[in-house]
Scaffold this active site. Structure first.
Site, short mmCIF file in Angstrom:
data_model
loop_
_atom_site.label_atom_id
_atom_site.label_comp_id
_atom_site.label_asym_id
_atom_site.label_seq_id
_atom_site.Cartn_x
_atom_site.Cartn_y
_atom_site.Cartn_z
CG MET A 154 -2.08 -0.82 0.99
SD MET A 154 -3.61 -0.81 2.00
CE MET A 154 -3.14 -0.30 3.84
N GLY A 155 1.98 0.83 -0.11
CA GLY A 155 3.04 2.77 -0.51
C GLY A 155 3.34 2.48 0.52
CB ALA A 156 3.79 4.37 3.75
CG HIS A 205 7.16 -1.97 1.83
ND1 HIS A 205 6.81 -0.78 3.09
CD2 HIS A 205 6.06 -3.37 2.42
CE1 HIS A 205 5.08 -1.17 4.02
NE2 HIS A 205 5.07 -1.85 3.45
#
Length: 288
Positions: free
Chosen positions: A37-39, A44
């Site tokens: 979901m990014g950020a 990640h």
């Protein structure tokens, strides 16, 4: 970092994603998928690194999924930095970034949802009604849209990983689901995009959640009373300054049912509120 050269291609439609993935398959290349979901943070990046190491091509996705946020949750303020995320993924050797809009993932008139009863109804499913239906729906779509060989998810969201594994098996989606270890700060705090919400004072307190799970795991490993250890851990978290505890519990590592037999090991999971931020974490215990 892998050091692999990359020129990141950003695609925003399912058609373009499928074109890119089909080209890899036609060339006989293996492909990994890293849904996010990014950020993005080092948690990640560890998934991206694993995919790049395991496969000849890697696709990451960036989509803040509205269907997994409740009415009073943080969808509108969830941290977003597509340009920074894309640059970081390119540096790590990711080949394609799928960054669709909401209307691309959920076209007008779409009504189908995917739920995983049982394992999706407890713990996070009970605290956040509808959350795992949102997760299972978007992940099933991403897997079917891209059809990679492998898809990578962090164990920090351990129940989510279990739900996705169950869903993928039940729906016969031909993708291997790979769980990757939690990445932590030096003081034990599990990396999370939501850590950005913590004040300096809250950040200093936050590692107590992990310490409380360690307390339960040590009690389990020593043959202690599970319920007493769980209660002690919850009290430890509250006394440290957390506002409330949703759960601290030892569960079977696959079914997530309450632990009755430690022969299969256990997973200790916790969720608690620190100010306005909800933190989750988990660790293994009593393995073997």
């Amino acid at each position: 970092m892998t050091g692999k050269a990359s020129t990141l291609q950003i695609v925003r439609t399912v058609k373009d994603l499928r074109t890119a993935m089909a080209a890899w398959r036609n060339d006989g290349l293996t492909a990994g998928l890293v849904p996010t979901m990014g950020a993005l943070h080092d948690g990640h990046f560890s998934l991206a690194d694993r995919s790049v190491a395991d496969n000849e091509k890697t696709c990451a996705t960036l989509f803040v999924n509205p269907k997994q946020f409740g009415l009073d949750e943080d969808f509108d303020v969830y941290p977003r930095d597509e340009a920074g995320d894309a640059a970081a993924l390119e540096e790590r050797g990711v080949d394609v970034l799928f960054a669709p809009g909401v209307e691309e993932m959920y076209p007008e008139g779409s009504t189908t949802a995917v739920s995983v009863p049982g394992i999706g109804d407890i713990l996070e499913g009970e605290c956040r009604p509808g959350f795992f239906t949102g997760v299972a729906t978007v992940v099933s779509k991403l897997l079917i849209q891209s059809l990679p060989d492998k898809a990578y998810f962090g164990e920090k969201d351990y129940q989510q990983l279990c739900v996705i594994q169950r869903m993928t098996a039940d729906l016969d989606i031909p993708v291997e689901i790979i769980g990757c270890p939690i990445i932590r700060e030096d003081d034990g705090l599990a990396l999370s995009s939501r850590n950005a919400y913590l004040s300096d004072e809250e950040r200093a307190i936050a590692p107590v959640l992990n310490a409380s799970l360690v307390h339960v795991a040590e009690a389990l490993n020593a043959g202690g009373d599970v319920a007493a250890a769980e209660a002690d851990a919850a009290q430890q978290v509250l006394e440290a300054g957390f506002k409330s505890v949703d759960y601290i519990t030892a569960r079977h590592p696959l079914s997530l049912e309450p632990v009755t037999d430690l022969s299969a090991g256990a997973r200790v999971l916790g969720a608690a509120w620190l100010g306005k931020t909800r933190l989750i974490d988990n660790i293994g215990a009593a393995q073997g």
